[in-house]
Design a protein around this motif. Structure first.
Motif, PDB file in Angstrom:
ATOM      1  N   LEU A 318      45.321  23.442  -4.951  1.00 26.69           N
ATOM      2  CA  LEU A 318      44.766  22.349  -5.744  1.00 26.69           C
ATOM      3  C   LEU A 318      45.575  22.047  -6.986  1.00 26.69           C
ATOM      4  CD1 LEU A 318      40.992  23.306  -5.699  1.00 26.69           C
ATOM      5  CD2 LEU A 318      42.071  21.404  -4.520  1.00 26.69           C
ATOM      6  N   ASP A 319      46.186  23.077  -7.543  1.00 25.71           N
ATOM      7  CA  ASP A 319      46.783  22.888  -8.864  1.00 25.71           C
ATOM      8  C   ASP A 319      48.044  22.051  -8.836  1.00 25.71           C
ATOM      9  OD1 ASP A 319      47.808  24.838  -7.330  1.00 25.71           O
ATOM     10  OD2 ASP A 319      48.210  26.270  -8.936  1.00 25.71           O
ATOM     11  N   PHE A 320      48.777  22.124  -7.749  1.00 24.20           N
ATOM     12  CA  PHE A 320      50.021  21.366  -7.681  1.00 24.20           C
ATOM     13  C   PHE A 320      50.189  20.880  -6.241  1.00 24.20           C
ATOM     14  CE2 PHE A 320      54.494  20.502  -7.557  1.00 24.20           C
ATOM     15  CZ  PHE A 320      54.773  20.040  -8.823  1.00 24.20           C
ATOM     16  N   PRO A 321      49.434  19.876  -5.861  1.00 21.96           N
ATOM     17  CA  PRO A 321      49.445  19.477  -4.449  1.00 21.96           C
ATOM     18  C   PRO A 321      50.805  18.965  -3.973  1.00 21.96           C
ATOM     19  CG  PRO A 321      48.158  17.935  -5.772  1.00 21.96           C
ATOM     20  CD  PRO A 321      48.488  19.091  -6.662  1.00 21.96           C
ATOM     21  N   PHE A 322      51.492  18.236  -4.805  1.00 19.92           N
ATOM     22  CA  PHE A 322      52.801  17.724  -4.388  1.00 19.92           C
ATOM     23  C   PHE A 322      53.574  17.359  -5.648  1.00 19.92           C
ATOM     24  CE2 PHE A 322      49.872  14.303  -4.790  1.00 19.92           C
ATOM     25  CZ  PHE A 322      50.571  13.325  -5.457  1.00 19.92           C
ATOM     26  N   TYR A 498      56.838  25.830  -6.504  1.00 15.12           N
ATOM     27  CA  TYR A 498      55.786  25.271  -5.666  1.00 15.12           C
ATOM     28  C   TYR A 498      56.403  24.871  -4.335  1.00 15.12           C
ATOM     29  CZ  TYR A 498      53.085  24.898  -9.988  1.00 15.12           C
ATOM     30  OH  TYR A 498      52.429  25.167 -11.159  1.00 15.12           O
ATOM     31  N   SER A 535      43.246  15.873  -2.571  1.00 15.45           N
ATOM     32  CA  SER A 535      44.335  16.098  -3.519  1.00 15.45           C
ATOM     33  C   SER A 535      45.555  15.218  -3.232  1.00 15.45           C
ATOM     34  CB  SER A 535      44.742  17.570  -3.494  1.00 15.45           C
ATOM     35  OG  SER A 535      44.962  17.980  -2.164  1.00 15.45           O
TER      36      SER A 535
END
Lengths: 890, 890
Positions: A318-322, A498, A535
């Motif tokens: 969730l924190d860094f989807p893309f 990521y 997200s």
């Protein structure tokens, strides 16, 4: 046009609401309603007197439900109580939300049961395939036979029970919601055929979807429920309410299919409507939410799930989807999906047209109607046979399983570099010892692409949404895996790493490709609801919009394509930014040579207008000089006027009068004359019967032609309404045999006291005299407010009005004077002329292969019924043909 | 009605599109367009000859952009090239998607800048408050003064620059999209006032929202952009296109405010439309997505965020978001929110009405217009002062901070049992050493509830969505915390423990309460997009639907409530399941006494009809006997016909003719007569001027009354159109002074050759003769196709047609014969009569307090302009008053 007959025969739709919902009801329907209400009002007042003392509690109920009061004879106190209770119950039952809850409940159950059966079918196939692993040939046989049998059964069952159940159903619902009545599309038989056919078709494991059929099933449910509840109360007979409920039902269909209430509502709006009432939107939301809820609760109760979650749950971080820098890749997916979607629609149409064009194939397949489904299934299942070619394309996975694996948030591509990643469960199917996962994915995409396009042409109840969705997911996954291989540590340049999530790409691809094929943007919402994660909203939205932009400029949507193939009455959409449409005026496209009748015309004029024209409705003007438009009259009305004027009963009347006058002096001649008359009568009856028989026979195409929208085909006259031209002196007889039915036959028997002693020559003379009389429009239903435009209305506005009001044609007037008429046909021409995009224009397609199957012997009974209905409709001027066929179709 | 003047004056709207978008354009607009096109067509053909050799490349451009070709005189090759390039560029610029991208870009920038400024303002307040922590009084002063100054500035600035910018803007947009032209609502001044006013208002930290104003700002943007781009090309002048673009703009407004493209589109549909075109939906999606994207990208570029994510990101667990057994709690939230939402709307209206009713308060506040905002702000900020009462209600948190803490996925209630949980960061504000977190939450909810209802009555640009959203979240949190305290280990009975997530309850509560206040279900989608999680979809949907069901049955939506308070022309929605509406017929509600004029009437009839009637349009029938409806004519048209007939120039003509005949014999008498005539002329001019002055003076209320929709107030005649009754012999002069303007004054100067030598008596006689002449309708613009209904059309259908086509009235005809007229007023009455729910019916409210501020001296200039415009509109029959005022308002 000659080869056209077979598919038109098969089409079986009828646009009885010829000039749109509103005008139709304003005129004809309103008058009929008025009569009904007046009658019920009288009866009601009687009942009300009895109930007067209980005004306080009943006042509200009475207002909302008075038609029901009438059913109960209120003679004493007990019956009053009964009436009150009944009324209360029914007024509750009659409320929208009860209906919507029932609809949602039923559809959730249907959806769950269908899913359950499909799962069992698929498991059975796997079990058979797994159990025979000792012998490859037996395994192959099991793998192939099972779907072939299921599909063949599905095709055969559907054909026999209700050929209307074939295909997606969304194109038909779009047409129905536009105000066109498609015969037999909303009956119980169709419901059964669709549900069972769909279950078998999907249980076979072919790349077919359940979304489109579910829209149809939900509409069927709504129509049947409406019919069922109309047993209790009158509100369900209201036609505009039915349309509203059908719109909500479409939302329920999508909603309970994917457990996606919001996406369902939006998708159903996009694919079925041009203009949408916000109050229907609430209805849709309510019913779809309830339905999706029950659908998912059933899964929980069945211990499939621990709690209510999404169907294809994903677990992306969730924190860094893309990363922002991944957006170009998403855009590429969108654009490629746009092309892919257009290609899919084109391919699908090409297959249908190819089979139609090949006369020999067509003829052969027509004979063995179940051969085509069987052959296609054989081909597809052979190719997916897991030990065979299927091993390179994850052939052993079902559609749902492939989707789950494709949306997985683990990266497969790493395996190309280091063998560290374990393919768990079904994901193993994508791993092949020899070939790369990229090759598997490419093969999967390519094979499934044409397989899906081919499979959706099988005449079984099936949709194309889900197959396309899976292909899109695979394509997205492919791009995602490529990106992951390219940037093993992610693109982000900061300290935190990521890695790229190929599952997110799969989500984007699925939404984009399905959006491109259906020309909708709400697929974005559907994927969020399907995956339970939002997200990736921006990539998905961008890809879907790009895909739509590309696909819409190349091809019509899949549903519009089917509408064109099936030749359903449609109105093309106005595309974006075609400025010239603001500058085309109605006067440029209207037909100036309007057929009209004047208020003081004689029956001869009527006759000639009916002979010349082909329109379903005719304009009524004050006089040929003033040309002031007074209203429009249905062709059938005029025909009945004419046939009444020349009817046997009127002639008998005349004979009786003449006989009374001539009785004394000519008593000796009458004997021989009456003999002749009796001969004539029997001859006539024979003639009548033979006419009816000949219209039943399948060799006479014109009579089996469905009624086309008015003004639609100027060159072809509709046979049932055609007047014989050459034997002018026989016109009365001919007219009668064509238009009249039971009441006239009765009249034949009633008039026992006088005998038809006129010779043919005398009849002709009498008819000539009758034709010179002035028309009496008193018994004729006139639509007093047909829709009017002015000559400078822009095309854009005309389109808006036509789609808003569901018009079929509109008169063009200038200060009350009729100067032209514009119909759907002209509008369509004008729009397609100005919006000619290469490849879009579908040439008048030949007989629909899929539908040609329906014109076979087993449907002759239906044809016969239809014919009888039509005859009845035409011959009873006191009744309302539209509402009758309405009821029939729902 | 006497006290009504002030707010109506302030309202400043004008329904020039009286009889709806379509009919208006079909008739009047179309004819004007026709003339324009014909003219341009001629010019074009000249240009086309020159461009003929370059047909291949230009053919497409020319079609789409020919109006531009005309601007460039194409004399030689270079100019041809220039024209071509220009055309190409402009045809690109003219495309919808360019417009939508520009709109999205501009709005994203505006939204971001506004947010940035608001953040700075809020930080400044915190900094001031924090820096003065040595002295509590100084701290209080700083805490209180800052918002008071900002709000006062905002109120004052808005009042001075553009009073139309006050309030939400959604009610006005709803009215505008219904086809009503609200004056000055879409100008640049309003844009500036709204943006700056909103920034200051929100920067003050009051419980106000930015959503509603952003809908208005986006519409302003679209209108201005449209105007700007119409400098390049003609397509932007199309009115129906403007409406389409405004609909898209509303979606952009919500989309870029919350970075919620899907929710934005849906929300804007629900709050602004009754019927929605699916093609606008795509436009909205496109623009809103682009806008949301840019808005979030700006945040990334500004290093506020690492990547594009949701605004109020939540981190609830995905695998088990909630238990089935928690659903009753969610349902309770929904139902309670429904009541709460209705209460909020009621409270808001009550406050407005209370202040209006209290004459003394009202008078005092009217004088000191900025006192009310200041007082309200003082009260609210005093109560939220953190060391004071604010400590019990997390007073030091801004709206955004409260929302973030409320959506937190940690549970606060555990702290009640064991002090183990650390409140991190802002969440500490909720923790009070003495009182329980439950008390804090309850206090927060109660206080914020009335504060928000009060704050939204301040005359600054502000919305109520966000405050309500926060209150809803707090309420949800409260329920969630209760549940968590009740079931510390979760409800699930299996081996795995899933504790309850109060944050999820907060999400549900936020969606439910905001849905109840606005009567929308799309708030569900908005919360998903705002939080970036969709896992709670079913609870949210259930709660929102329940909240809507409750709220809709109790109160109108907040926007509808404001529409009623502001007395904007509206059409109430048909509720659910009111069956009786299917049974009410047009004939039950129509006005049978229709004012009409016949084709062969004389000017005297016209005069008397104009004197008697009050309708904006009059029916034109063939004759009083036949009553065949031929069309409708605008009142202004008839007035100009009449004034032309009695015009000075015609009288001069007559004098000239008479003079020519009498020249020889009466040469000696003419001297004295001409003296008299000159006196008359000067007298007349003075009269004219004085009339104009008197209409300008603010003491004469009737002339400043905005034009109301036709048929709206039968008892009050509009002054500018009123004919003086008593001095019949002066009617010509009086007419002239009322209707005519510049052209007539010119005529006065032109006619220098003859002198007005008629006495008043002679003039009266001449006018009497003129009035007996037959009316010549040739120069009159007739709407040849006014909308017609039949007497048995149901109320339900009438409502549909009215809202679909944006009609103001429709004629009821029976086979061409005019038998009645039904207008919005009758429809509204009928609907509200049949849908009387207790508490809903708003009594005719007194002068809107908020709007009364606009009737001050600074708006007199506008009033003057309006008056002049109206005079010009009336007096120039060749031009189109509607389109003029259209342009003005955009």
């Amino acid at each position: 046009m000659a080869g056209d007959g077979s598919d038109q025969r098969a089409l079986q739709y009828e646009q009885t609401l010829m000039y749109g919902r509103y005008t139709q009801e304003l005129g004809v329907y309103a008058k009929e309603e008025a009569a009904r209400l007046r009658e019920s009002g009288q009866r009601r007042s009687r009942t009300l007197d009895l109930l007067e003392y209980d005004k306080g509690r009943c006042a509200k109920c009475r207002r909302s439900g008075y038609p029901y009061v009438l059913e109960a004879p209120a003679q004493d106190f007990i019956s009053v109580c009964t009436v009150r209770c009944q009324k209360f119950l029914i007024s509750r039952v009659g409320e929208d939300w009860i209906f919507l809850i029932l609809l949602g409940l039923v559809m959730a159950l249907v959806s769950w049961v269908v899913d359950f059966c499909i799962a069992i079918c698929l498991q059975a196939q796997k079990w058979m395939y797994g159990g025979l692993d000792s012998n490859l040939f037996l395994q192959y046989l099991a793998w192939v036979t099972y779907p072939v049998v299921l599909i063949t059964f599905s095709a055969g069952f559907t054909q026999i029970l209700a050929p209307q159940a074939v295909g997606s159903g969304i194109p038909e619902m779009k047409t129905i919601l536009r105000g066109v009545v498609l015969k037999e599309y909303l009956t119980f038989k169709t419901f059964v055929a669709k549900v069972i056919g769909l279950t078998c078709a999907l249980g076979s494991g072919m790349p077919l979807g359940k979304e489109g059929p579910f829209v149809h099933i939900a509409s069927l449910c709504a129509a049947l429920l409406s019919k069922f509840m109309s047993l209790f109360g009158g509100i369900y007979e209201n036609e505009s309410r039915n349309i509203e409920m059908l719109a909500a039902a479409c939302a329920v269909g999508v909603g309970c299919c994917f457990a996606a209430p919001i996406g369902g509502v939006l998708f159903s709006i996009e694919v079925t409507s041009t203009f949408f009432a916000v109050r229907n939107y609430w209805r849709g939301f309510f019913a779809a939410t309830f339905s999706a809820f029950i659908f998912r609760v059933l899964a929980v109760w069945n211990r499939d799930e621990e709690t209510i979650t999404a169907l294809f749950k994903t677990r992306f971080r969730l924190d860094f989807p893309f990363d922002l820098q991944e957006l170009p890749a998403f855009a590429v997916i969108g654009i490629a999906s746009g092309f892919g979607g257009a290609l899919f629609v084109y391919l699908n149409r090409l297959i249908v047209q190819f089979i139609r064009k090949q006369k020999t194939i067509n003829k052969f397949l027509m004979k063995k109607r179940l051969l085509y489904p069987a052959l296609v299934t054989l081909l597809i299942s052979t190719l997916t046979f897991p030990p065979g070619f299927g091993q390179f394309m994850a052939g052993k996975l079902t559609q749902g399983e492939s989707l789950v694996t494709l949306l997985d948030n683990r990266t497969w591509a790493k395996q190309g570099i280091a063998e560290e990643f374990d393919y768990i469960g079904n994901a193993q199917a994508w791993k092949h010892p020899q070939v790369n996962v990229f090759v598997t994915l490419v093969l999967f995409i390519v094979m499934k692409f044409w397989m899906s396009a081919l499979a959706t042409t099988i005449p079984v109840p099936c949709g194309a949404f889900m197959p396309v969705f899976v292909i899109g997911a695979a394509f997205g996954r492919l791009v995602g895996e490529c990106m992951a291989a390219w940037f093993p540590d992610g693109i982000h340049s900061d300290e935190s790493i990521y890695p790229i999530v190929p599952g997110g790409y799969a989500v984007v691809g699925a939404a984009a490709l399905s959006g491109a094929v259906t020309h909708t943007v709400s697929t974005a919402v559907i994927v969020f609801e399907l995956t339970g994660q939002i997200s990736h909203i921006l990539p998905v939205m961008i890809a879907v919009i790009l895909a739509n932009a590309v696909a819409q400029s190349l091809q019509p949507s899949l549903y519009d394509s089917i509408i064109r193939i099936k030749k359903l009455p449609y109105l093309p959409e106005l595309g974006w930014g075609h400025h010239e449409k603001y500058n085309i005026r109605v006067e440029d496209i209207m037909v100036r040579d309007v057929r009209y009748i004047t208020l003081n015309c004689c029956y001869r004029d009527l006759h000639s207008v009916l002979m010349l024209g082909h329109l379903k409705t005719l304009a009524l003007v004050e006089s040929a000089e003033s040309m002031i438009l007074l209203g429009s009259i249905e062709r059938a009305q005029l025909q009945s006027l004419l046939s009444q004027q020349l009817s046997r009963s009127r002639r008998m009347e005349y004979i009786r009068e003449r006989a009374a006058a001539e009785k004394k002096c000519l008593s000796d001649v009458s004997n021989s004359d009456s003999e002749d008359g009796r001969q004539r009568a029997s001859q006539e009856v024979r003639f009548q019967i033979s006419t009816e028989e000949s219209t039943v026979s399948p060799t006479r195409p014109a009579s089996q032609k469905p009624l086309k929208p008015a003004l639609k085909r100027p060159s072809v006259m509709e046979r049932p309404t055609k007047l014989p031209t050459s034997p002018q002196d026989h016109s009365g007889i001919a007219l009668k045999s064509l238009f009249c039915s039971s009441p006239d036959v009765e009249a034949l028997e009633d008039d026992g006291d006088v005998e038809d002693d006129m010779t043919l020559r005398e009849i002709a003379e009498w008819e000539e005299r009758q034709l010179d009389e002035q028309v009496d429009f008193n018994n004729c239903k006139i639509d007093p407010a047909p829709f009017q435009l002015v000559e400078r209305t822009s095309l854009h506005k005309t389109h808006t009005i036509f789609s808003l009001l569901g018009l079929d044609h509109a008169y063009v007037t200038s200060i009350g004077r009729l100067i032209g008429v514009v119909s759907l046909k002209e509008l369509r021409k004008a729009i397609e002329g100005s919006v000619t995009v290469k490849g879009v224009k579908v040439r008048p397609p030949l007989a629909s292969f899929r539908d040609s199957g329906t014109s076979s012997s087993e449907t002759e009974a239906t044809e016969l019924h239809k014919l009888w209905d039509r005859h009845r409709n035409v011959s009873l001027p006191g009744e309302q043909p539209t509402s009758e066929s309405d009821e029939k179709s729902q």
